[in-house]
Design an enzyme around this catalytic site. Sequence first.
Site, PDB file in Angstrom:
ATOM      1  N   ASP A 160       0.849  -1.193   0.000  1.00 46.29           N
ATOM      2  CA  ASP A 160       0.000   0.000   0.000  1.00 46.29           C
ATOM      3  C   ASP A 160       0.886   1.245   0.000  1.00 46.29           C
ATOM      4  O   ASP A 160       2.025   1.200  -0.465  1.00 46.29           O
ATOM      5  CB  ASP A 160      -0.943  -0.043   1.213  1.00 46.29           C
ATOM      6  CG  ASP A 160      -2.319   0.519   0.889  1.00 46.29           C
ATOM      7  OD1 ASP A 160      -2.393   1.683   0.457  1.00 46.29           O
ATOM      8  OD2 ASP A 160      -3.325  -0.189   1.080  1.00 46.29           O
ATOM      9  N   HIS A 234      -4.000   6.344   2.664  1.00 47.33           N
ATOM     10  CA  HIS A 234      -4.646   5.091   2.277  1.00 47.33           C
ATOM     11  C   HIS A 234      -4.040   3.887   3.014  1.00 47.33           C
ATOM     12  O   HIS A 234      -4.766   3.031   3.532  1.00 47.33           O
ATOM     13  CB  HIS A 234      -4.491   4.936   0.761  1.00 47.33           C
ATOM     14  CG  HIS A 234      -5.294   3.851   0.146  1.00 47.33           C
ATOM     15  ND1 HIS A 234      -4.810   2.574  -0.028  1.00 47.33           N
ATOM     16  CD2 HIS A 234      -6.553   3.849  -0.384  1.00 47.33           C
ATOM     17  CE1 HIS A 234      -5.735   1.836  -0.636  1.00 47.33           C
ATOM     18  NE2 HIS A 234      -6.790   2.583  -0.859  1.00 47.33           N
ATOM     19  N   SER A 596     -11.161  -0.886  -1.452  1.00 50.71           N
ATOM     20  CA  SER A 596      -9.918  -0.808  -0.677  1.00 50.71           C
ATOM     21  C   SER A 596     -10.180  -1.009   0.808  1.00 50.71           C
ATOM     22  O   SER A 596      -9.321  -1.516   1.526  1.00 50.71           O
ATOM     23  CB  SER A 596      -9.268   0.571  -0.850  1.00 50.71           C
ATOM     24  OG  SER A 596      -8.533   0.668  -2.031  1.00 50.71           O
TER      25      SER A 596
END
Length: 815
Positions: A160, A234, A596
Amino acid sequence: MALALRILLLSTLLVFGNAEVYIVTIEGEPVISYTGGIEGLEATAMESDEKIDYTSEMVTSYTQHLEKKHDMLLGMLFERGTYEKLYSYRHLINGFAVHLSPEKAETLRRSPGVKSVERDWKVRKLTTHTPQFLGLPFGVWPTGGGHDKAGEDIVIGFIDSGIYPHHPSFASHIAEPYGPLPKYRGKCEEDPDTKRSFCNGKIIGAQHFAKAAIAAGLFDPAVNYASPMDGDGHGSHTAAIAAGNNGIPVRMHDHEFGKASGMAPRARIAVYKAIYRFFGGFVADVVAAIDQAVHDGVDILNLSVGPNSPPATMRTTFLNPFDAILLAAVKAGVFVAQAAGNGGPFPKSLISYSPWITSVAAAIDDRRYKNHLIMGNGKILAGLGLSPSTLPNQTYTLVAANDVLLDSSASRFNPTDCQRPELLNKNLVKGKILLCGYSFNFVSGTASIKKVSQTAKSLGAAGFVLAVENVSPGTKFDPVPVGLPGILISDVTKSMDLIDYYNVSTPRDWTGRVKSFKASGSIGDGLMPILYKSAPQVALFSARGPNIKDYSFRDADLLKPDILAPGSLIWAAWSPNGTDEPNYIGEGFAMVSGTSMAAPHISGIAALVKQKHPHWSPAAIKSALMTTSTKLDRGGRPILAQQYSETEALKLGIATPFDYGSGHVNPRAALDPGLILDAGYQDYLGFLCTTPGIDVHEIRNLTNTPCNYTIGRPSNLNTPSITISHLVGTQTVTRTVTNVGEEEETYVITSQMDPAMALETSPPAMTLRPGASRKFTATLTPRSITGAYSFGEILMKGSRGHKVRITVVAMGYGR
């Protein structure tokens, strides 16, 4: 440091000119499948799907041998300084990533011993209350020793955007001290600025991979951080969803929105940063990160990323380099969860294709935030706004941004967005509700609701209203937490009601200037969620099946997505450095939507299953999750899916397996599934080798294994679902179940199917001792040709209370 990297980047561009990054695979086995044959180098492959000891001398010697071969090949073909080798891939595939000119890439392609040369391509992100919604605190965590033991000694690897290590969700002092974990061999990079390690016991590994991004000229160390630091938000968010600490207060704007927890709060976090803000990432970096994660000994791999587009030269979805390396990861015993993609609600929008990957769709859970504006004429307009209310029993004058400009020349700065307080007259705004307009700038990210709130606050406004005057069909609006009363009126019709009321109530002179502001209103309290029984629902953005087997979009005999998990409006940790979401810049938490967010729910729950059943294969864990999932919502009705109507307005329809796979995850049942359908590396090869249209040479190139094992048809792969995309006549498929319970159990087998298709199973019942396996068959026959898929299921009810459900999907083309 940043200046040095910029100079290095400039010199790289000068030397290599039009060079690009290529992923090259060469002849010879990687560590995972090397069975010997080279003098002085012992075999490194395991006979079964056991984990390899990557620290052993034989593995180390073989990896050094492979890297030397990579260097020799490049050194023989090209002059030093005319190329740059970025990575050697040795554990899961045998090859390397290299930065060179297209002409040199062609020379490589024609060289003996080179199997493939692929130009690198991009990947992108597939962008709390959910533990309670999923029943973890009372139904699952107690079986593992409580939240302070849930996920103990399980390592989840995150490919990620990195992690913000100082967040309380990742603190090691909040829980019992974490001891050493010898099975994990990952490195911990240091922060270049503070010289402190990114690891603390909870975070057990932290590395970053950016060589392809640097070679492409897109990496800016001042923005992207040459370290595992999350410059996006994220990565911190997904890590916290799967494995964040339990009971972390989610505080924002002096309000606590609840307590956040990961699915497996005691699991360890291993960070492999390969995604960067603004441009995403490159497959060469992601493949290097996956290769390293498997070498390091992660148990679970979370991929909330996927390719921007398929590589142009690959005809088969299952054999793109991304999926091929994940097949090797599964062979190494690693469970892989991948976001299904955010291309919904359109069919065939998935970006996660293969049977060895668990592809996760996104659901809306039972929590919704709503608010309302009461206008001075008594009319109530519904809207969105995670905000406190204006003072009770009090109304406030409404002033439109366009009517309170300090200077008429300010109109060229798009003042209705309310992004720049210096354009507006504070004396006219103070104590009133500021009326702003929602433009395309909010969609593109150059304007934000957070900034509207800051503007209103700096001008002393009592609150703000954002009116959406025109919008593309299907545009999705999420509530945003703000510190003062604020609301977004997302319905265009309601926004026009507000604007009409304002205009009628606001007298103007002949030039159009306001004489006096007479419109008024008050804003309700939007901080408390409303809990719905019609949950879960499949989120509009969640990618849908049917699954495709090639880039001509022909249907595969394999159901995708596999499973549904919460992925809408998920509260979790955020990096204060993160710019991924304009409304959460500088915040410690964010409420974000996307598949996600769904994938790490499954990664964390898989960690709980792995903790209870440490010797289960990735396929066994996947089976337990799928066969125990549910097709019903909290009210006992069929799960609904958000869709578009013919006018492209949002509507709800009954969801199908192409929306949710086998159903919504049920963690409590997954810990004790009764039966599992297991599969291993050879079974996946059998699936590939029997899929029509796949070149057997391509399979051998990517797996180093010939097609000498068959399962007859791809639909015979022992998956916890059955899919036949082109059924002509009658077809019988076989499945094998294994009793993983502690006692003998008798299962009665029944089936049901849409009327256009007949489904029969045999035998009608079976008794299995603990550890025993039995085959059963399912026979499908079209009754009528509808041109559409039929859906059904096989239900196996155990005498000790277990229920095993296998989804069936087929399209008939005649007898």
